[in-house]
Design an enzyme around this catalytic site. Sequence first.
Site, PDB file in Angstrom:
ATOM      1  N   GLY A 206      78.223  34.007  60.248  1.00  0.00           N
ATOM      2  CA  GLY A 206      78.111  32.739  59.514  1.00  0.00           C
ATOM      3  C   GLY A 206      78.725  31.596  60.292  1.00  0.00           C
ATOM      4  O   GLY A 206      79.023  31.739  61.480  1.00  0.00           O
ATOM      5  N   ASN A 207      78.878  30.460  59.635  1.00  0.00           N
ATOM      6  CA  ASN A 207      79.529  29.316  60.280  1.00  0.00           C
ATOM      7  C   ASN A 207      80.333  28.549  59.236  1.00  0.00           C
ATOM      8  O   ASN A 207      80.309  28.895  58.047  1.00  0.00           O
ATOM      9  CB  ASN A 207      78.486  28.436  60.985  1.00  0.00           C
ATOM     10  CG  ASN A 207      77.475  27.869  60.023  1.00  0.00           C
ATOM     11  OD1 ASN A 207      77.802  27.051  59.176  1.00  0.00           O
ATOM     12  ND2 ASN A 207      76.223  28.321  60.122  1.00  0.00           N
ATOM     13  N   ARG A 208      81.014  27.509  59.663  1.00  0.00           N
ATOM     14  CA  ARG A 208      82.002  26.859  58.792  1.00  0.00           C
ATOM     15  C   ARG A 208      81.419  25.778  57.882  1.00  0.00           C
ATOM     16  O   ARG A 208      82.162  25.117  57.162  1.00  0.00           O
ATOM     17  CB  ARG A 208      83.120  26.262  59.641  1.00  0.00           C
ATOM     18  CG  ARG A 208      84.018  27.325  60.250  1.00  0.00           C
ATOM     19  CD  ARG A 208      85.020  26.712  61.206  1.00  0.00           C
ATOM     20  NE  ARG A 208      85.694  25.578  60.619  1.00  0.00           N
ATOM     21  CZ  ARG A 208      86.169  24.548  61.319  1.00  0.00           C
ATOM     22  NH1 ARG A 208      86.022  24.510  62.622  1.00  0.00           N
ATOM     23  NH2 ARG A 208      86.771  23.555  60.705  1.00  0.00           N
TER      24      ARG A 208
END
Length: 410
Positions: A206-208
């Site tokens: 995932g990412n932020r």
Amino acid sequence: MTRPRVVLGVAGGIAAYKAVELLRQLTETGHDVTVVPTRAALAFVGAPTWAALSGKPVADDVWTDVHEVPHVRLGQAADLVVVAPATADLLAKAAHGLADDLLGNVLLTARCPVVMAPAMHTEMWEHPATRANVALLRARGVLVVEPAVGRLTGADSGKGRLPDPVELAALCRQVLAGTPQDLVGRRVVVSAGGTREHLDPVRFLGNRSSGKQGYALARAAAARGAEVVLVSTATLPDPAGVTVRRVVSALELRDAVLAEAKEADVVVMAAAVADYRPVERLTTKRKKTSSMTVELVQNPDVLAELVALRARDQTAARRPGQVLVGFAAETGDADAGVLGHGRAKLARKGCDLLVVNEVGETGHPTGFEGDQNAATVLAADGSSVDVPLGSKDALAAVVLDLVAARLPLA
Ligand code: CTP
């Protein structure tokens, strides 16, 4: 400073209890609120509740305090009239200018913006009579908020819920702040949040991205009168009047955005779409090994596809003059600075606007997770606008100003 004067009209539906929370939200953020319920609304929530929370007397008829001429004074003096919930009956009366109670008089005398948040059973919302009344009110400049989808009274569910009162209050504040109604009749699609690319049932890449900037854009577009679809990976509260389609992976997001984009005047790709996904998604949990290699395959570039489809498909089904907006979170590196990468990306992607912001480690003031952002909006015509550090709502407003200026005349 004088407090903005709001008349909160409440019609006779079960969602009247949620208007109590809307009243609290508005009074606690410094608004001077007068509640005008209909007689039927008082069957759901009594006058003492409204009076206690607004700090003002409450009447539903025109025979109380006649010497103060409330039937014209309240509407004339208001900075905003919001009716929540607006029942099918209330919409019909308002569309035809009936004024047999205090709220009807307020609606005829108000010259300020009017917001109506309908709540009713799906059948009533979809009835041709209600459709015609809503169309008439919208044509007269009333901001009629699309109801939310979900659980209704009894065992039913469908379209017809009153939106989250906190989100309704946010919409009211935007309208009070003078947000222009320049996207009425336009369909806007926004993507938001970071995609999750699953490795197995419990783990993902995932990412932020929090989705907050995309939600701010969707909220602002709805306040400007647009019909808004938000394709989201996030679990933030649904903005008032916005249809939310929840997705998880880049491929799901792509399918939803491309389907919705067909009839959209504007598509804003605020989502942080993963560039890669695991070649294989295990159906059972991967067990620990001393080392692990994950093979990744590239995801389709949704924004590039939207640009290509716009160029190829000029049929009547696709709205002419569609405006496409991308986002680019950059750090700058040895090859180029943040804006250098941004300009190259704008040229590569072929969209109309690219919102470029600098991101960094946790604690960096702009970009991911926080409530603030700063950006430079680059346009395909070579112009650019710097947006200083401020709220994500403020950046959303600038982006939509630039979008509205690029839309073909309706
Ligand atoms: N985007 C997209 N589909 C992807 C990746 C990105 O539609 N598979 C969109 C994003 O929503 C954003 C814009 O493209 O609006 C730029 O995203 P970014 O990740 O910065 O672009 P990339 O082309 O992946 O560039 P980079 O090499 O910097 O990662």
